[in-house]
Design an enzyme around this catalytic site. Structure first.
Site, PDB file in Angstrom:
ATOM      1  N   CYS A  28     -57.085 -78.874  58.366  1.00  0.00           N
ATOM      2  CA  CYS A  28     -56.530 -78.409  59.637  1.00  0.00           C
ATOM      3  C   CYS A  28     -55.475 -79.386  60.146  1.00  0.00           C
ATOM      4  CB  CYS A  28     -57.648 -78.135  60.642  1.00  0.00           C
ATOM      5  SG  CYS A  28     -57.082 -76.975  61.901  1.00  0.00           S
TER       6      CYS A  28
ATOM      7  N   GLU B 262     -65.746 -78.267  56.247  1.00  0.00           N
ATOM      8  CA  GLU B 262     -66.729 -79.257  56.750  1.00  0.00           C
ATOM      9  C   GLU B 262     -67.529 -78.690  57.927  1.00  0.00           C
ATOM     10  OE1 GLU B 262     -63.812 -78.989  57.749  1.00  0.00           O
ATOM     11  OE2 GLU B 262     -63.494 -79.855  59.730  1.00  0.00           O
TER      12      GLU B 262
ATOM     13  N   HIS C   4     -61.851 -74.798  57.959  1.00  0.00           N
ATOM     14  CA  HIS C   4     -62.720 -75.984  58.046  1.00  0.00           C
ATOM     15  C   HIS C   4     -63.967 -75.886  57.160  1.00  0.00           C
ATOM     16  CE1 HIS C   4     -60.916 -78.015  61.612  1.00  0.00           C
ATOM     17  NE2 HIS C   4     -60.527 -76.785  61.924  1.00  0.00           N
TER      18      HIS C   4
END
Ligand SMILES: NC(=O)CC[C@H](N)C(=O)O
Length: 442
Positions: free
Chosen positions: A103, A232, A230
């Site tokens: 990002c 994560e 994302h």
């Protein structure tokens, strides 16, 4: 030592803890540092294997997301000698290490010119700008991995569902030449897909109107990788808004989130791990057949020291009675390896492939040429005799039994081992990786 992941934070970056959690789950050691610690020379990126730029709002997105941070990396001198962090990052990549940006981190890598870096000169070639919708997008998207992508970050991944949260995620490629070059090299490694699984420019499947429907890029080396969504943020199945319905539909649903695969991939790529041996008695005859009483003391099986001896614990995968019958033979074989066995052993011993191999090891009533108990992989070096039909039948029975005990068996003709050792090692490495993922899933 574990794989070392350096995670930068500060100035409005806000996803560093999720990055750290991802690396921890993937078996690496994360270290979060403020960017200034690196810029002021208190921490060296060269002490790490992966350099990470997490998401967030660095410098408040002033001048455009990622722009100020990219300029700091390019122009801020880190030491008296006038080096910049970009100089160090270029060295880091030249050393074969890895860079990941998610990002806002991806925006930094693009604004800096590290992605896609077609020309190799780290000058910006594409950009990321305001979403076509004109607003901040916060939603789950589906991605497809470009089958031509070679970056290890995406190995073995076909599709991925992950959240996006950004205002400036629209990739703009300035001209056809750049577009073609990116496509020709497969650097557009991730695209947004619709419900049918096709790449799409349609909102909201493509949340920002990106050119090439592109959600992520890698550089030609595959070592630098960045994406707008994302991964994560999807480390646990429970991160997904639909987890309860999915779990009801499929009670067997695993607990791992889809995003973790990217982190596992890169950690595994840097340091292939042997899978943990399965606990005693669990789904395998291997350990339950050999209880404590049946174990021999290590004196009974003192092996000859010498070129072919490696320091290793004795692991019994056969019974005491059978070992008595087999041990003489195993020892003889070990002392007088065939040329091919010897050649292969020189490449397998001392954990050169990341796992411990034993040679001439007894499993049930058989002696196998090489075995990694941890990876449950048997490797056999076959001489000409194995082409004879009777022997082939015996081999097939033996393979079947070993497979029943949970081992995978690879056979190579002696000639292949001697003439194409690289190909043989590559196949063994591939099998080790597959065994590793298989055992992780279970
Ligand atoms: N989540 C993020 O990293 C957001 C990136 C950037 N601040 C944007 O809005 O586009």
């Amino acid at each position: 030592m574990k794989v070392q992941a350096l995670i930068l934070t500060g100035f409005g970056i806000n996803c560093e803890e999720e990055f750290a959690a991802a690396y921890r789950l993937a078996g690496a050691e994360p270290t979060i540092v403020h960017l200034n610690q690196v810029l002021h020379g208190q921490v060296s990126i060269h002490d790490f294997d992966i350099l990470n730029f997490p998401g967030g709002f660095s410098f408040g997105d002033d001048l455009g997301s990622g722009v100020v941070l990219a300029n700091k990396l390019r122009y801020r001198q880190t030491s008296a000698g006038g080096r910049t962090l970009l100089d160090d990052i270029r060295q880091f990549i030249a050393d074969g290490k890895f860079v990941l940006g998610i990002c806002n981190g991806f925006q930094v890598l693009v604004k800096l010119g590290l992605l896609p870096n077609l020309g190799g000169s780290v000058t910006p070639e594409v950009t990321l700008t305001h979403n076509a919708s004109g607003r901040y997008e916060d939603r789950w998207v589906k991605l497809r991995v470009n089958p031509r992508a070679t970056t290890p970050f995406l190995k073995g991944i076909d599709t991925l569902e992950v959240p996006v949260r950004h205002g400036e995620g629209r990739l703009v490629v300035p001209d056809d030449a750049t577009r073609q070059a990116i496509e020709a090299a497969g650097l557009n490694c991730l695209s947004y897909i619709d419900a049918n699984g096709d790449g799409t420019s349609t909102y909201p499947f493509n949340p920002n109107g990106a050119d090439l429907n592109c959600a992520g890029l890698c550089d030609p080396s595959g070592q630098v990788f960045g994406l707008m969504p994302h991964p994560e943020a999807f480390l646990s199945a429970y991160n997904h808004p639909d987890w309860a319905r999915r779990k009801r539909q499929n009670p067997e649903l695993g607990e791992e989130g889809e995003g973790l695969a990217i982190f596992r991939n890169i950690v595994e790529h840097i340091q292939p791990h042997p899978p943990a041996p399965s606990p005693a008695g669990e789904g395998s005859l291997l350990y339950s057949a050999v209880d404590g009483k049946e174990r021999l003391s290590s004196n009974d099986v003192e092996e000859d020291k010498g070129q072919y001896q490696t320091a290793q614990d004795h692991v019994f995968t056969t019974s005491k009675q059978q070992w008595k019958k087999l041990k003489g033979w195993a020892r003889e074989n070990r002392k007088a390896p065939t040329e091919a066995e010897e050649a292969l052993w020189l490449r397998l011993r001392r954990e050169q492939l990341g796992v411990q191999f034993r040679r001439q090891h007894a499993i049930a009533s058989y002696i196998v040429d090489f075995v990694s108990i941890g990876a449950k992989l048997v490797v056999e070096a076959d001489g000409g005799i194995h082409q004879n039909p009777e022997q082939a039948e015996y081999d097939a029975g033996r393979t079947q039994l070993l497979e029943e005990y949970g081992f995978r068996v690879l056979r190579f003709a002696n000639e292949t081992i001697l003439k194409q050792p690289q190909a043989v090692i590559a196949e063994i490495q591939q099998a080790l990786q597959e065994q590793h993922s298989k055992h992780l899933i279970h």
